[in-house]
Design a protein around this motif. Structure first.
Motif, PDB file in Angstrom:
ATOM      1  N   TYR A 114      39.697  34.187  18.206  1.00  0.00           N
ATOM      2  CA  TYR A 114      40.276  35.265  19.012  1.00  0.00           C
ATOM      3  C   TYR A 114      39.325  35.988  19.865  1.00  0.00           C
ATOM      4  O   TYR A 114      39.663  36.373  21.173  1.00  0.00           O
ATOM      5  CB  TYR A 114      41.130  36.054  17.836  1.00  0.00           C
ATOM      6  N   TYR A 115      38.108  36.279  19.205  1.00  0.00           N
ATOM      7  CA  TYR A 115      37.045  36.975  20.115  1.00  0.00           C
ATOM      8  C   TYR A 115      36.717  36.328  21.287  1.00  0.00           C
ATOM      9  O   TYR A 115      36.458  36.960  22.477  1.00  0.00           O
ATOM     10  CB  TYR A 115      35.686  37.081  19.113  1.00  0.00           C
ATOM     11  N   ILE A 116      36.484  34.823  21.107  1.00  0.00           N
ATOM     12  CA  ILE A 116      36.028  34.135  22.170  1.00  0.00           C
ATOM     13  C   ILE A 116      37.360  34.055  23.174  1.00  0.00           C
ATOM     14  O   ILE A 116      37.367  34.281  24.548  1.00  0.00           O
ATOM     15  CB  ILE A 116      35.718  32.854  21.618  1.00  0.00           C
ATOM     16  N   HIS A 117      38.396  34.148  22.850  1.00  0.00           N
ATOM     17  CA  HIS A 117      39.597  34.228  23.782  1.00  0.00           C
ATOM     18  C   HIS A 117      39.639  35.515  24.516  1.00  0.00           C
ATOM     19  O   HIS A 117      39.661  35.618  25.677  1.00  0.00           O
ATOM     20  CB  HIS A 117      40.845  33.967  22.997  1.00  0.00           C
ATOM     21  N   LEU A 118      39.425  36.547  23.760  1.00  0.00           N
ATOM     22  CA  LEU A 118      39.232  37.866  24.486  1.00  0.00           C
ATOM     23  C   LEU A 118      38.166  37.906  25.399  1.00  0.00           C
ATOM     24  O   LEU A 118      38.128  38.280  26.471  1.00  0.00           O
ATOM     25  CB  LEU A 118      39.023  38.848  23.380  1.00  0.00           C
ATOM     26  N   ALA A 119      37.065  37.316  24.991  1.00  0.00           N
ATOM     27  CA  ALA A 119      36.057  37.232  25.951  1.00  0.00           C
ATOM     28  C   ALA A 119      36.180  36.492  27.292  1.00  0.00           C
ATOM     29  O   ALA A 119      35.711  36.846  28.292  1.00  0.00           O
ATOM     30  CB  ALA A 119      34.607  36.398  25.172  1.00  0.00           C
ATOM     31  N   TRP A 120      36.853  35.563  26.863  1.00  0.00           N
ATOM     32  CA  TRP A 120      37.139  34.605  28.206  1.00  0.00           C
ATOM     33  C   TRP A 120      37.906  35.225  29.052  1.00  0.00           C
ATOM     34  O   TRP A 120      37.770  35.533  30.321  1.00  0.00           O
ATOM     35  CB  TRP A 120      37.806  33.438  27.844  1.00  0.00           C
ATOM     36  N   ILE A 121      38.862  36.146  28.519  1.00  0.00           N
ATOM     37  CA  ILE A 121      39.809  36.969  29.270  1.00  0.00           C
ATOM     38  C   ILE A 121      39.141  37.897  30.012  1.00  0.00           C
ATOM     39  O   ILE A 121      39.265  38.069  31.504  1.00  0.00           O
ATOM     40  CB  ILE A 121      41.054  37.516  28.550  1.00  0.00           C
ATOM     41  N   SER A 122      38.235  38.383  29.235  1.00  0.00           N
ATOM     42  CA  SER A 122      37.384  39.477  30.079  1.00  0.00           C
ATOM     43  C   SER A 122      36.417  39.053  31.223  1.00  0.00           C
ATOM     44  O   SER A 122      36.201  39.692  32.120  1.00  0.00           O
ATOM     45  CB  SER A 122      36.649  40.387  28.920  1.00  0.00           C
ATOM     46  N   VAL A 123      35.915  37.952  30.767  1.00  0.00           N
ATOM     47  CA  VAL A 123      35.037  37.197  32.129  1.00  0.00           C
ATOM     48  C   VAL A 123      35.709  37.109  32.986  1.00  0.00           C
ATOM     49  O   VAL A 123      35.343  37.284  34.341  1.00  0.00           O
ATOM     50  CB  VAL A 123      34.514  36.091  31.535  1.00  0.00           C
ATOM     51  N   LYS A 124      37.132  36.744  33.001  1.00  0.00           N
ATOM     52  CA  LYS A 124      38.006  36.252  34.084  1.00  0.00           C
ATOM     53  C   LYS A 124      38.345  37.485  34.965  1.00  0.00           C
ATOM     54  O   LYS A 124      38.904  37.322  36.098  1.00  0.00           O
ATOM     55  CB  LYS A 124      39.194  35.251  33.487  1.00  0.00           C
ATOM     56  N   LYS A 125      38.679  38.801  33.980  1.00  0.00           N
ATOM     57  CA  LYS A 125      38.992  39.740  34.555  1.00  0.00           C
ATOM     58  C   LYS A 125      38.347  40.354  35.717  1.00  0.00           C
ATOM     59  O   LYS A 125      38.571  40.980  36.782  1.00  0.00           O
ATOM     60  CB  LYS A 125      39.094  40.764  33.388  1.00  0.00           C
ATOM     61  N   THR A 126      36.647  40.172  35.354  1.00  0.00           N
ATOM     62  CA  THR A 126      35.654  40.598  36.376  1.00  0.00           C
ATOM     63  C   THR A 126      35.073  39.266  36.816  1.00  0.00           C
ATOM     64  O   THR A 126      33.967  39.245  36.504  1.00  0.00           O
ATOM     65  CB  THR A 126      34.725  41.531  35.981  1.00  0.00           C
ATOM     66  N   PRO A 127      35.427  38.540  37.464  1.00  0.00           N
ATOM     67  CA  PRO A 127      34.930  37.121  37.965  1.00  0.00           C
ATOM     68  C   PRO A 127      33.660  37.437  38.657  1.00  0.00           C
ATOM     69  O   PRO A 127      32.688  36.743  38.305  1.00  0.00           O
ATOM     70  CB  PRO A 127      36.002  36.454  38.805  1.00  0.00           C
ATOM     71  N   VAL A 128      33.340  38.259  39.537  1.00  0.00           N
ATOM     72  CA  VAL A 128      32.353  38.386  40.294  1.00  0.00           C
ATOM     73  C   VAL A 128      31.212  39.063  39.478  1.00  0.00           C
ATOM     74  O   VAL A 128      30.078  38.280  39.461  1.00  0.00           O
ATOM     75  CB  VAL A 128      32.456  39.435  41.708  1.00  0.00           C
ATOM     76  N   LEU A 129      31.573  40.119  38.747  1.00  0.00           N
ATOM     77  CA  LEU A 129      30.240  40.484  37.995  1.00  0.00           C
ATOM     78  C   LEU A 129      29.906  39.589  36.848  1.00  0.00           C
ATOM     79  O   LEU A 129      28.778  39.324  36.747  1.00  0.00           O
ATOM     80  CB  LEU A 129      30.930  41.697  37.298  1.00  0.00           C
ATOM     81  N   SER A 130      30.884  38.741  36.433  1.00  0.00           N
ATOM     82  CA  SER A 130      30.557  37.803  35.247  1.00  0.00           C
ATOM     83  C   SER A 130      29.861  36.591  35.832  1.00  0.00           C
ATOM     84  O   SER A 130      28.658  36.220  35.402  1.00  0.00           O
ATOM     85  CB  SER A 130      31.929  37.138  34.844  1.00  0.00           C
ATOM     86  N   MET A 131      30.039  36.220  37.188  1.00  0.00           N
ATOM     87  CA  MET A 131      29.262  35.313  37.680  1.00  0.00           C
ATOM     88  C   MET A 131      27.874  35.727  37.974  1.00  0.00           C
ATOM     89  O   MET A 131      26.712  35.046  38.049  1.00  0.00           O
ATOM     90  CB  MET A 131      30.156  34.888  39.130  1.00  0.00           C
ATOM     91  N   LEU A 132      27.804  37.011  38.588  1.00  0.00           N
ATOM     92  CA  LEU A 132      26.422  37.490  38.711  1.00  0.00           C
ATOM     93  C   LEU A 132      25.600  37.475  37.755  1.00  0.00           C
ATOM     94  O   LEU A 132      24.363  37.397  37.581  1.00  0.00           O
ATOM     95  CB  LEU A 132      26.471  38.963  39.394  1.00  0.00           C
ATOM     96  N   MET A 133      26.101  37.716  36.564  1.00  0.00           N
ATOM     97  CA  MET A 133      25.465  37.767  35.253  1.00  0.00           C
ATOM     98  C   MET A 133      25.003  36.484  34.784  1.00  0.00           C
ATOM     99  O   MET A 133      23.636  36.177  34.448  1.00  0.00           O
ATOM    100  CB  MET A 133      26.229  38.362  34.047  1.00  0.00           C
ATOM    101  N   VAL A 134      26.039  35.534  34.867  1.00  0.00           N
ATOM    102  CA  VAL A 134      25.683  33.897  34.683  1.00  0.00           C
ATOM    103  C   VAL A 134      24.495  33.687  35.448  1.00  0.00           C
ATOM    104  O   VAL A 134      23.438  32.902  34.926  1.00  0.00           O
ATOM    105  CB  VAL A 134      26.738  33.128  34.597  1.00  0.00           C
ATOM    106  N   LEU A 135      24.555  33.838  36.706  1.00  0.00           N
ATOM    107  CA  LEU A 135      23.676  33.539  37.601  1.00  0.00           C
ATOM    108  C   LEU A 135      22.203  34.062  37.393  1.00  0.00           C
ATOM    109  O   LEU A 135      21.163  33.311  37.512  1.00  0.00           O
ATOM    110  CB  LEU A 135      23.994  34.083  39.137  1.00  0.00           C
ATOM    111  N   ALA A 136      22.115  35.320  37.021  1.00  0.00           N
ATOM    112  CA  ALA A 136      21.139  35.938  36.875  1.00  0.00           C
ATOM    113  C   ALA A 136      20.417  35.501  35.570  1.00  0.00           C
ATOM    114  O   ALA A 136      18.975  34.952  35.574  1.00  0.00           O
ATOM    115  CB  ALA A 136      20.823  37.442  36.627  1.00  0.00           C
TER     116      ALA A 136
END
Lengths: 437, 404
Positions: free
Chosen positions: A4-26
């Motif tokens: 459930y947490y991982i599911h929530l996390a994935w939703i949250s990642v998708k909610k702010t795709p740009v910010l998430s991408m920036l973090m992953v990139l960094a």
């Protein structure tokens, strides 16, 4: 719960795709930089003779001038004179004595059918092959008699065998070296590539192995063109090759294998006696000094790991730190933005711990994605390194330990860096946000 | 400027976020200043003048068939056939010490012989040359004269001549002779071999460019006639690379057992010599670019967050009459405050790191203006990064202050 947490996390990642991408990139960039430079450092700082570090020794004898230290390394010549090398070999105190020196030899086939070439070659005693674990694909090293009598026998590399004998078993066939006929005793595999090349650290520690080996004492019969270092301190006028062999010029690399501490002390006693005897003959004018260096010490003495290597490691660790701090800042920004949501969950009965874990899971998801990207980038980075440094061509490859270690480290680092933002958000006061709603 | 106090107060209140971003920027300033300094040292080494016509020069090694050695007549024939190749303006024979070849001899040179206890040895690389080498390498004569053809001593292995003429570089001349005129002075190679100095040439880089005395070179007018010889050539209207195939054919001649090898241009030797330095420069540049990029990400992220967090306050300010410009200025100024604080911290970290490098690796101390430059760069980059989210803040409508 975890799913459930991982599911929530994935939703949250998708909610702010740009910010998430920036973090992953960094995170990915930081990990890639670290992995690339650490792999490089690993290669440069490795000891290929680690498995026999306790029993293998590079011999240093202080034959230098009475009034000045040897100019490099640890102040003691890194090579020995021919006469001392020969004495060590002939004394037979050490079970294995690998003497060697790099030369250039003209190689021709006996019918002159192939284009001749000048090959990177070595004068070696037969123990060289065993001491440095050189695998043979055909035949073997020449005999001890061939060693002492400097018989016309040779060991060649697989690639030279391919060129001059079309890859067939050439043992027993003859090959012209400097115009003289030598019999092939063995062919060594091209897979043998010692990095760094502990057996010879002159002129770079990353070199390709030689293609031709001939008995070391062949040099007593004639001069070969030396491709190694020759260094002298004494003003001697060597008017002949025999003068040169008897001179104080150092050009031979001497290694011994001493299997037990008893053998080692026996050999040391021999060296002391030998030096004292030579002192009486007017040689060894400096205070009595000899060194038996393990391969590890030898690599350090010869400065195989350069200043640049260290600078790169510091740099990439610094970069990694910046990337992690950056990830914390961005996670903090992202989590605190979700404070109202967290406040609501707290009001509905979620504990601080469960909020903390939930956000930590989200941080870990980002971390895992970042690590995966980091591995891909590191793979590209190493390809780049191989292009930049042609001498690391075959060696700048990520080892399995580096790989696993990097993944574990990367995920741990992001989980730890996720802890602070997760803790911040877990402390959310429900009342404040409920009021605002 | 009136915004600075409220900015400091608000930063102080949120503590953790600003603290982290300051740490990040400080680390970046420390790393960038140190690595740019390190990198500029490398570039300086690569770009320093060579004193040679290195873009026009090429070389080849020749080994005689087994058993045969070079003689003066073989040398003369080789030089003649090299000069007949189209595009080759000059050719010369060089025994050892070809610039950038990383193979050659270094010895101690002194004005006194070995027997004199007062002798001071100066290390220098020596080249064994014929009378054509100076012109072929493009080295310029400063004082004295070039070798004459008849002065070159040709000798068999181990039969060094009792004396020879020499030409030395200006650096070495001033090291050894100071203000004295070096011409016609005696110089001892390794304390035993007396050389007569007949000329001084402008500095050029020797066989080992990374040596501390790469500009100290001695050209000795003597050639050993062994089985191997090196030739250098200078091309005129063609590039040196394009004449190499023909050079190879010319040197090969009629004997298939003769070996011509290592034919290459000096430009390629030079890039090989500096390969590790180039690699280091590129790696440093890539990592620094990555660092700056990550900082941009951080600033964009944190500013966006702060803008969102303060939508209501922005609305209130707007409602109370603050202009859009004032709002944007606030966020940009906030960023400036962060960078200034980070720069102070970063400069301290940079100095500490540099001090460590000085102690540990005998590097030079980082000059202050590198830190200043890194801080300025940081300021410009982060202002640019903060611009977009700060501009977004100006679009907050005053009614947002009341709607919640």
């Amino acid at each position: 719960m975890w799913r459930y947490y991982i599911h929530l996390a994935w939703i949250s990642v998708k909610k702010t795709p740009v910010l998430s991408m920036l973090m992953v990139l960094a995170i990915g960039m930081g990990i890639a930089a670290c992995l690339t430079t650490l792999t490089l450092f690993n290669v440069v700082s490795s000891n290929p003779l680690a498995h026999k570090n306790e029993t293998t020794f590079a011999v240093q004898l202080d034959t230098w001038a009475s009034d000045e230290d040897y100019w490099g390394a640890n102040g003691v010549p890194v090579q020995t004179t021919f006469q001392d090398a020969k004495a060590i070999y002939e004394a037979g105190v050490a079970e294995q004595v690998a003497l060697s020196s790099r030369v250039g030899l003209t190689v021709e086939d006996s019918s002159y059918a192939k284009t001749p070439e000048v090959s990177d070659s070595r004068l070696v005693t037969r123990d060289f092959f065993r001491l440095f674990d050189i695998p043979f694909i055909y035949g073997s090293a020449w005999s001890t008699e061939a060693d002492t009598n400097a018989e016309r026998q040779t060991v060649i590399s697989e690639s030279l065998n391919n060129r001059f004998f079309d890859g067939v078993n050439s043992v027993g066939q003859s090959l012209l070296l400097e115009g003289e006929s030598f019999t092939v005793a063995g062919v060594v595999s091209d897979s043998w590539l010692m990095t760094p090349s502990v057996y010879d650290l002159n002129m770079g520690a990353f070199k390709w192995p030689s293609h031709v080996y001939i008995p070391f004492f062949s040099v007593e019969q004639r001069a070969y063109s030396n491709w190694g270092n020759m260094e002298g301190w004494k003003s001697e006028s060597n008017r002949s090759h025999q003068d040169f062999l008897a001179s104080e010029v150092v050009w031979v690399q001497a290694w011994v294998e001493l299997a037990t501490p008893e053998q080692k002390s026996e050999f040391e006693q021999y060296l002391v006696n030998y030096i004292q005897e030579q002192k009486q003959r007017g040689r060894f004018q400096r205070p009595l000094k000899y060194l038996l260096n393990t391969p590890e010490q030898w690599l350090a003495i010869n400065d195989v790991v350069t200043r640049d290597n260290y600078v790169l490691v510091y740099l990439s660790v610094g970069f990694m730190l910046v990337c992690l701090v950056n990830a914390i800042v961005l996670l903090l920004a992202k989590f605190l933005r979700k404070s109202p949501e967290a406040g609501l969950r707290r009001a509905l009965g979620a504990t601080r711990m469960s909020l903390f874990v939930q956000h930590l899971v989200e941080a870990s998801v980002i971390g895992v994605l970042g690590s995966m990207l980091g591995l891909v980038l590191a793979w590209l980075g190493l390809m780049g390194v191989r292009v930049l440094y042609s001498n690391y061509e075959n060696v700048a490859v990520m080892g399995i330990y580096t790989f696993v270690g990097a993944v574990v480290f990367a995920v741990m680092a992001t989980v730890i860096s996720g802890a602070l933002p997760a803790w911040q958000v877990a402390r959310t006061q429900p009342a404040r946000y409920l009021k605002a709603q | 400027m009136l915004d600075v106090m409220p900015i400091l107060k608000s930063l102080w209140r949120s503590k953790i976020g600003p603290f982290l971003i300051i740490c990040q920027m400080a680390l970046t300033v420390a790393i960038v200043s140190n690595s740019v300094f390190f990198l500029s040292g490398k570039l300086e080494t690569i770009a320093r003048p060579t004193g040679l016509a290195d873009t026009e020069v090429a070389m080849a090694k020749v080994k005689q068939r087994p058993g045969a050695t070079f003689s003066e007549s073989v040398l003369a024939e080789d030089i003649a056939s090299l000069q007949s190749v189209a595009g080759v303006a000059q050719a010369a024979a060089i025994g050892q010490g070809i610039p950038f070849s990383q193979s050659g001899g270094t010895s101690g040179f002194s004005i006194l012989p070995d027997s004199d206890p007062d002798r001071v040895n100066r290390p220098a690389a020596f080249l064994q040359v014929d009378h054509r080498v100076i012109d072929t390498l493009g080295v310029s004569l400063r004082q004295g004269r070039n070798f004459r053809a008849e002065e070159i001593k040709y000798y068999a292995p181990n039969q060094e001549p009792q004396s020879a003429n020499a030409i030395i570089t200006a650096s070495l001349a001033s090291d050894i002779y100071g203000q004295q005129d070096p011409i016609n002075q005696t110089l001892y190679l390794a304390g035993v071999w007396p050389l007569t100095v007949i000329g001084v040439v402008e500095d050029f880089i020797g066989y080992f460019p990374h040596s501390d005395y790469s500009y100290s070179n001695v050209l000795v007018g003597a050639l050993e006639l062994s089985a191997s010889m090196n030739y250098i050539l200078r091309s005129d209207n063609l590039t040196p690379a394009s004449v190499l195939p023909e050079v190879r054919r010319a040197l090969q001649g009629a004997d298939p057992r003769r070996i011509v090898r290592d034919d290459k241009t000096m430009a390629s030797m030079k890039s090989h010599v500096y390969q590790d330095d180039y690699a280091m420069v590129i790696l440093l540049l890539v990592v620094n670019a990555g660092l700056i990029f990550v900082n941009v990400l951080g600033v964009v992220g944190i500013t966006t967050y702060w803008v969102n967090q303060r939508r209501r306050q922005i609305g209130v300010r707007r409602a109370l009459g603050a202009t859009r410009f004032a709002i944007q200025r606030y966020f940009l100024l906030e960023n400036v405050v962060l960078v200034v604080l980070a720069s102070v911290l970063g400069a301290a970290a940079a100095a500490a790191a540099s001090y460590y490098f000085v102690v540990q690796y005998a590097m030079e101390l980082l000059p202050g203006w590198y830190m200043l430059a890194a801080a300025t760069m940081m300021l410009l980059v982060t202002i640019a990064a903060a611009w977009v989210p700060a501009h977004g803040a100006t679009r907050v409508q005053p009614r947002e202050a009341v709607s919640a």
